[in-house]
Scaffold this motif. Structure first.
Motif, short mmCIF file in Angstrom:
data_model
loop_
_atom_site.label_atom_id
_atom_site.label_comp_id
_atom_site.label_asym_id
_atom_site.label_seq_id
_atom_site.Cartn_x
_atom_site.Cartn_y
_atom_site.Cartn_z
N ASP A 117 0.81 -1.21 0.00
CA ASP A 117 0.00 0.00 0.00
C ASP A 117 0.85 1.26 0.00
OD1 ASP A 117 -2.27 -1.47 -0.10
OD2 ASP A 117 -2.99 -0.98 1.90
N LYS A 121 1.20 4.08 -2.93
CA LYS A 121 0.89 5.49 -2.66
C LYS A 121 2.04 6.39 -3.12
CE LYS A 121 -0.32 8.74 1.04
NZ LYS A 121 -1.33 9.44 0.23
N THR A 556 -4.97 -1.14 -6.78
CA THR A 556 -4.94 -2.11 -5.70
C THR A 556 -6.01 -3.17 -5.95
OG1 THR A 556 -6.56 -0.93 -4.37
CG2 THR A 556 -4.25 -0.29 -4.09
N LEU A 562 -3.82 4.49 -5.24
CA LEU A 562 -3.52 5.16 -3.98
C LEU A 562 -2.72 6.44 -4.20
CD1 LEU A 562 -2.63 2.11 -1.71
CD2 LEU A 562 -4.82 3.27 -1.99
#
Length: 590
Positions: A117, A121, A556, A562
């Motif tokens: 994650d 990002k 994702t 993200l």
């Protein structure tokens, strides 16, 4: 701004002045020296700053990771060579260090095992890492090699529309409101399928395109909402013509991009054989495990699960020998059962062969008490099980048993270290034309509704739809379907018959596919094609299990970006321009 790339500085430049631009990979400050590893997309070079250069020494000591800098200096031989990197025999003695952009404190460092994650990002930081640079370069080289191979052989690169017509079948379409046509929508293409067929009817003979495609479906490690495929179509061809041409292409690009020599000729296996032996239409041949059908051996035993399915018209009872499987703990066996349950298993029976010479006494199994000595002996002989092996059993409908035992085979192969090194390509052919959908009570196309059946007569196809075989084919590599294609229907009457069998009414067929049916009536040639998943092939070449690692900006598993925050709400005023209103979440939930 620079004269050379960091990663390409070598002994040929000793004594020369160079100007380099890059990021500070690391800075190691010592009492009299500071070592800076300066990195760009070609690699890393060492910059050595001595304390007898006080201003430079002070500037070097203040550098942080990922600062963007420009260094000018002289190349000299290193006192202690590092042969692990290309630049390991030289270093730069700087005359100037200029900070072009100071980096803020980093959310993660390149050497950290950061979660996916945070990597997604801050994708721009993630892709600076050498591992990611290498994987992206593999993809870039793959696409270039494919284009070069096809261009040299007379294939024509033709673009097809991105804004097109919504069609039934397959995955869910992404829809785009048409501002100039209130209440109407375009769809983003799931593939260029119909356009490339029409190009064959238009006389272009050999087409290809590196095409962006879109499917609104659940994501996983090998699937994204938007993806890239190599789309190809050929006129005046049979299955073997297509297969031979693209097989040569795949061999060529694997040799060029990652220096791998694939088989001189890929083996061929029918869908029926693949399901019978491996429980998968994309079998991983690196795992030397095959099914043994044991229905005849257990049809009269006292284990009801076996006897029910062994005597069922559409039943199957499978045994799978796992070499060395007797070492598995009960917890590991339970985990295997839970894994199989994801694919439809209601249970997986098992048997450990602890000593094959002792007969029943050498068997550890909760089901052994339901099997007489003769049946136990027959199972051991049929599977070839020896001391130290385990046997796993699946019983259900033919398809369900094949599916969950196929998944179990893959997991056993990995858990027991039975996956061989190397590359195992093959063709899977002769797929069923249709599958029966119990929920909708109709046939659905196993590939797509434009695939030609092997039956060349419409009346015969209608009479034998349940057993009809298509002219479809998939290329499989190490258990991954990397390409799928077929010979297409080239007669309007046959296409109409297939639509009818799929429950597509004449009115719906005319509305959705009228342009295709009409084009087929004007001398459409026999034609066929194939599409290869660029993302999947690049991931295999790069040695990663997730296609997200070879896609610059992937979504994702929850279908989000993200980095940008997509998807995001759209202001009402902008929605009004395209004649769209959005129901409140509460209303959608109801």
């Amino acid at each position: 701004m620079r004269t050379h790339f960091c990663g390409l500085v070598d002994e040929r430049l000793i004594g020369e002045t160079v100007t380099l631009c890059g990021w500070v990979n690391s800075a190691r400050v010592q009492s009299h020296q500071t070592f800076i590893d300066l990195r760009d997309h070609e690699g890393v070079v060492q910059v050595l700053v001595e304390s007898d250069q006080p201003e430079l020494f002070k500037a070097a000591a203040e550098l942080g990771n990922e600062d963007a800098v420009r260094v000018t200096g002289t190349v000299r031989a290193r006192y202690a060579a590092n042969d692990k990197i290309r630049t390991g025999r030289v270093e730069i003695i700087p005359t100037s260090i200029e900070v072009l952009n100071k980096a803020d404190p980093l959310p993660f460092h390149a050497h950290e095992n950061a979660g996916e994650d945070i990597r997604l990002k801050y994708r721009y930081l993630d892709m600076r890492r050498p591992e990611m640079q290498q994987m992206m370069r593999t993809r870039i080289k793959l696409v270039a090699a494919l284009r070069r191979h096809l261009d040299e052989r007379g294939f024509q690169d033709i673009e097809t529309p991105i804004l097109t017509k919504a069609t039934p079948e397959g995955a869910r379409d992404f829809l785009v409101p048409a501002r100039m046509h209130p209440g109407e929508f375009y769809a983003l293409p799931q593939s260029p399928q119909l356009f490339k067929q029409i190009l064959m009817m238009a006389g272009f003979d050999r087409y290809y395109q590196i095409a962006r495609c879109f499917r609104d479906e659940a994501l996983r490690a090998d699937r994204q909402l938007e993806f890239t495929q190599l789309d190809m179509e050929f006129a005046w061809v049979s299955e073997r013509d297509v297969q031979d041409m693209v097989e040569a292409m795949i061999r060529s690009v694997f040799a060029e991009v990652i220096n791998v020599e694939l088989d001189a000729e890929f083996p061929r296996m029918t869908y029926a054989e693949a399901m019978r032996r491996f429980g998968s239409d994309k079998p991983d041949l690196r795992i030397d495990l095959e099914f043994t059908d044991v229905a005849e051996l257990v049809k009269n035993c006292e284990f009801k699960v076996f006897t029910d399915w062994a005597n069922h018209a559409d039943g199957r009872v499978i045994a799978l020998r796992a070499p060395g499987g007797a070492q598995l703990s009960r917890k590991q066996i339970d985990e295997l059962g839970a894994h199989a349950a994801k694919y439809g298993a209601k249970g997986v029976a098992w048997m450990k062969v602890e000593d094959a010479t002792k007969g029943r006494e050498g068997i550890n199994s909760p089901i052994a008490k339901f099997l007489d000595d003769a049946t136990l002996d027959a199972i051991l002989r049929a599977t070839g099980a020896n001391t130290g092996d385990a046997i796993f059993f699946g019983a259900a409908t033919y398809k369900t048993a094949s599916d969950f035992m196929g998944a179990l085979r893959l997991k056993l192969g990995k858990d027991l270290g039975l996956v061989q090194d190397g590359w195992k390509p093959l063709w899977v052919t002769d797929f069923p034309m249709f599958e029966w959908d119990e929920e909708e009570q109709r046939y659905v196309a196993l590939h797509h509704p434009f695939t030609a059946p092997k039956i060349d007569d419409e009346a015969d196809l209608r009479a034998n739809a349940g057993t009809a075989v298509s002219r479809g084919y998939d290329m499989v590599l190490n258990g991954n379907e990397i390409g799928g294609g077929s010979i297409r229907i080239h007669r309007s009457s046959m296409q109409s018959a297939v639509f009818d069998l799929l429950g597509i009414t004449r009115e719906e067929a005319e509305l959705k596919f009228g342009f295709l049916l009409e084009a087929l009536r004007y001398g459409a040639p026999p034609h066929g094609g194939i599409a290869f998943g660029i993302d999947r092939i690049a991931a295999l070449m790069a040695g990663t299990e997730s296609i997200r690692d070879v896609i610059p900006f992937p979504k994702t598993t929850s279908a989000q970006c993200l980095m940008t925050g997509a998807p995001s709400p759209i202001p009402d005023a902008q929605l009004a321009e395209v004649h769209v209103s959005v129901r409140p979440r509460e209303a959608r939930a109801e």
